[in-house]
Design a protein around this motif. Structure first.
Motif, PDB file in Angstrom:
ATOM      1  N   ARG A  66       0.811  -1.221   0.000  1.00  0.00           N
ATOM      2  CA  ARG A  66       0.000   0.000   0.000  1.00  0.00           C
ATOM      3  C   ARG A  66       0.844   1.270   0.000  1.00  0.00           C
ATOM      4  O   ARG A  66       0.402   2.323  -0.463  1.00  0.00           O
ATOM      5  CB  ARG A  66      -0.926   0.000   1.216  1.00  0.00           C
ATOM      6  CG  ARG A  66      -2.025  -1.052   1.161  1.00  0.00           C
ATOM      7  CD  ARG A  66      -2.867  -1.011   2.416  1.00  0.00           C
ATOM      8  NE  ARG A  66      -2.056  -1.251   3.604  1.00  0.00           N
ATOM      9  CZ  ARG A  66      -2.482  -1.140   4.857  1.00  0.00           C
ATOM     10  NH1 ARG A  66      -3.729  -0.758   5.088  1.00  0.00           N
ATOM     11  NH2 ARG A  66      -1.692  -1.394   5.865  1.00  0.00           N
ATOM     12  N   LEU A  67       2.070   1.153   0.522  1.00  0.00           N
ATOM     13  CA  LEU A  67       2.955   2.317   0.584  1.00  0.00           C
ATOM     14  C   LEU A  67       3.864   2.412  -0.638  1.00  0.00           C
ATOM     15  O   LEU A  67       4.707   3.307  -0.722  1.00  0.00           O
ATOM     16  CB  LEU A  67       3.800   2.261   1.859  1.00  0.00           C
ATOM     17  CG  LEU A  67       3.022   2.231   3.180  1.00  0.00           C
ATOM     18  CD1 LEU A  67       3.978   2.101   4.360  1.00  0.00           C
ATOM     19  CD2 LEU A  67       2.167   3.491   3.322  1.00  0.00           C
ATOM     20  N   GLY A  68       3.676   1.490  -1.594  1.00  0.00           N
ATOM     21  CA  GLY A  68       4.498   1.508  -2.797  1.00  0.00           C
ATOM     22  C   GLY A  68       5.855   0.853  -2.618  1.00  0.00           C
ATOM     23  O   GLY A  68       6.720   0.968  -3.486  1.00  0.00           O
ATOM     24  N   LYS A  69       6.052   0.111  -1.513  1.00  0.00           N
ATOM     25  CA  LYS A  69       7.320  -0.561  -1.257  1.00  0.00           C
ATOM     26  C   LYS A  69       7.321  -1.932  -1.911  1.00  0.00           C
ATOM     27  O   LYS A  69       6.328  -2.650  -1.894  1.00  0.00           O
ATOM     28  CB  LYS A  69       7.542  -0.702   0.251  1.00  0.00           C
ATOM     29  CG  LYS A  69       8.881  -1.309   0.621  1.00  0.00           C
ATOM     30  CD  LYS A  69       9.054  -1.370   2.132  1.00  0.00           C
ATOM     31  CE  LYS A  69      10.399  -1.997   2.504  1.00  0.00           C
ATOM     32  NZ  LYS A  69      10.571  -2.071   3.979  1.00  0.00           N
ATOM     33  N   ASN A  94      -1.144  -5.887  -8.670  1.00  0.00           N
ATOM     34  CA  ASN A  94       0.060  -5.169  -8.233  1.00  0.00           C
ATOM     35  C   ASN A  94       1.349  -5.962  -8.418  1.00  0.00           C
ATOM     36  O   ASN A  94       2.312  -5.766  -7.678  1.00  0.00           O
ATOM     37  CB  ASN A  94      -0.076  -4.763  -6.758  1.00  0.00           C
ATOM     38  CG  ASN A  94      -0.154  -5.972  -5.834  1.00  0.00           C
ATOM     39  OD1 ASN A  94      -0.342  -7.096  -6.283  1.00  0.00           O
ATOM     40  ND2 ASN A  94      -0.001  -5.741  -4.540  1.00  0.00           N
ATOM     41  N   LEU A  95       1.396  -6.856  -9.409  1.00  0.00           N
ATOM     42  CA  LEU A  95       2.596  -7.659  -9.634  1.00  0.00           C
ATOM     43  C   LEU A  95       3.394  -7.106 -10.808  1.00  0.00           C
ATOM     44  O   LEU A  95       2.818  -6.724 -11.833  1.00  0.00           O
ATOM     45  CB  LEU A  95       2.200  -9.114  -9.916  1.00  0.00           C
ATOM     46  CG  LEU A  95       3.218 -10.189  -9.510  1.00  0.00           C
ATOM     47  CD1 LEU A  95       3.422 -10.181  -8.000  1.00  0.00           C
ATOM     48  CD2 LEU A  95       2.750 -11.561  -9.966  1.00  0.00           C
ATOM     49  N   TYR A  96       4.732  -7.101 -10.645  1.00  0.00           N
ATOM     50  CA  TYR A  96       5.629  -6.537 -11.659  1.00  0.00           C
ATOM     51  C   TYR A  96       6.772  -7.517 -11.937  1.00  0.00           C
ATOM     52  O   TYR A  96       7.172  -8.293 -11.062  1.00  0.00           O
ATOM     53  CB  TYR A  96       6.224  -5.210 -11.190  1.00  0.00           C
ATOM     54  CG  TYR A  96       5.214  -4.107 -10.998  1.00  0.00           C
ATOM     55  CD1 TYR A  96       5.060  -3.101 -11.947  1.00  0.00           C
ATOM     56  CD2 TYR A  96       4.394  -4.077  -9.868  1.00  0.00           C
ATOM     57  CE1 TYR A  96       4.129  -2.085 -11.777  1.00  0.00           C
ATOM     58  CE2 TYR A  96       3.451  -3.065  -9.689  1.00  0.00           C
ATOM     59  CZ  TYR A  96       3.326  -2.079 -10.646  1.00  0.00           C
ATOM     60  OH  TYR A  96       2.388  -1.082 -10.481  1.00  0.00           O
ATOM     61  N   GLY A  97       7.297  -7.453 -13.157  1.00  0.00           N
ATOM     62  CA  GLY A  97       8.489  -8.209 -13.515  1.00  0.00           C
ATOM     63  C   GLY A  97       9.543  -7.256 -14.044  1.00  0.00           C
ATOM     64  O   GLY A  97       9.262  -6.422 -14.909  1.00  0.00           O
ATOM     65  N   GLY A 187      10.761  -9.880   4.294  1.00  0.00           N
ATOM     66  CA  GLY A 187       9.977  -8.809   4.890  1.00  0.00           C
ATOM     67  C   GLY A 187      10.751  -7.954   5.861  1.00  0.00           C
ATOM     68  O   GLY A 187      10.232  -7.549   6.914  1.00  0.00           O
ATOM     69  N   THR A 188      12.018  -7.651   5.533  1.00  0.00           N
ATOM     70  CA  THR A 188      12.828  -6.813   6.403  1.00  0.00           C
ATOM     71  C   THR A 188      13.686  -5.892   5.539  1.00  0.00           C
ATOM     72  O   THR A 188      13.567  -5.862   4.316  1.00  0.00           O
ATOM     73  CB  THR A 188      13.706  -7.679   7.329  1.00  0.00           C
ATOM     74  OG1 THR A 188      14.333  -6.850   8.312  1.00  0.00           O
ATOM     75  CG2 THR A 188      14.779  -8.432   6.552  1.00  0.00           C
TER      76      THR A 188
END
Length: 223
Positions: A66-69, A94-97, A187-188
């Motif tokens: 949601r924050l664009g991270k 919201n998936l990118y390659g 996730g860090t």
């Protein structure tokens, strides 16, 4: 890319292995080859539905929160593919390659892809098998992210890389992705990941040289 190079690329794609020369030639006519430079976006939520197969190079798959991270999902290497879910009606929200090196992609458009699955049953079975493996890998990441403490996430990740619950003697493993991407996968932040790896070294659980790691003890049993 000439015809010979295209044929070579087909032979390195697990999805199309064990086909006859005639079948290879049929598939060859359906493939659309695209070249990307490092850092280019290969697909996004705005991309037309298609199966994207990596002929050479590497593609990083990630999603945005949601924050664009960025949240790293997986690295797609030579012979692997992405985009199959969107050919069966799933929406890419919201998936990118992104190409992490100079990369060549073999694209199969939706209508051609479904024709192949209907025409060649062996491709259909191989596709289901490979897709099941991707689902398992995604489930592993989901399990890791459900763990509260990053040191526990990292310990379990390294344990899985070692393919054993017991380290009776030192084991040598290599982290298969850049540490920046591993941090995102777990996730860090890269800083926190580096700090936890140093902590593991200080406790004499591991020895590390960049992405090369020697497991000195089954330390994951301590958590």
């Amino acid at each position: 890319m000439n015809t010979k190079e295209k044929m070579c690329c087909l032979h390195h794609i697990p999805l199309f292995q064990q086909l006859s020369e005639k079948e290879y030639q049929h598939i060859l006519r359906l493939l659309h080859h695209q070249q990307f430079k490092k850092g280019d976006i290969i697909f996004s939520p705005d991309t037309k539905e298609q199966l994207l197969i990596v002929s050479s190079g590497k593609m990083k798959v990630y999603k945005l929160n949601r924050l664009g991270k960025e949240q790293f999902i997986r690295m797609v290497g030579r012979g692997a593919y992405e985009g199959e879910n969107y050919l069966f009606g799933c929406e890419n929200a919201n998936l990118y390659g992104e190409a992490t090196t100079d990369t060549v992609i073999c694209a199969l458009y939706e209508s051609d892809f479904k024709t192949l699955l209907n025409t060649y049953p062996q491709i259909n079975l191989k596709f289901l098998d490979l897709n099941a493996q991707k689902t398992i890998e995604l489930g592993i990441q989901t399990e890791l992210l459900s763990i509260d403490k990053i040191e526990e996430r990292l310990a379990l990740y390294l344990a899985r890389l070692s393919h054993t619950d017991k380290a009776l003697e030192p084991q040598h493993i290599k982290i298969p992705i850049p540490l920046k991407e591993l941090a995102s996968y777990l996730g860090t932040s890269p800083e926190t990941l580096s700090r936890k790896l140093r902590d593991f070294e200080k406790k004499n659980w591991i020895k590390r040289q960049q992405k090369e790691i020697t497991i000195l003890s089954p330390f994951w049993s301590f958590f």
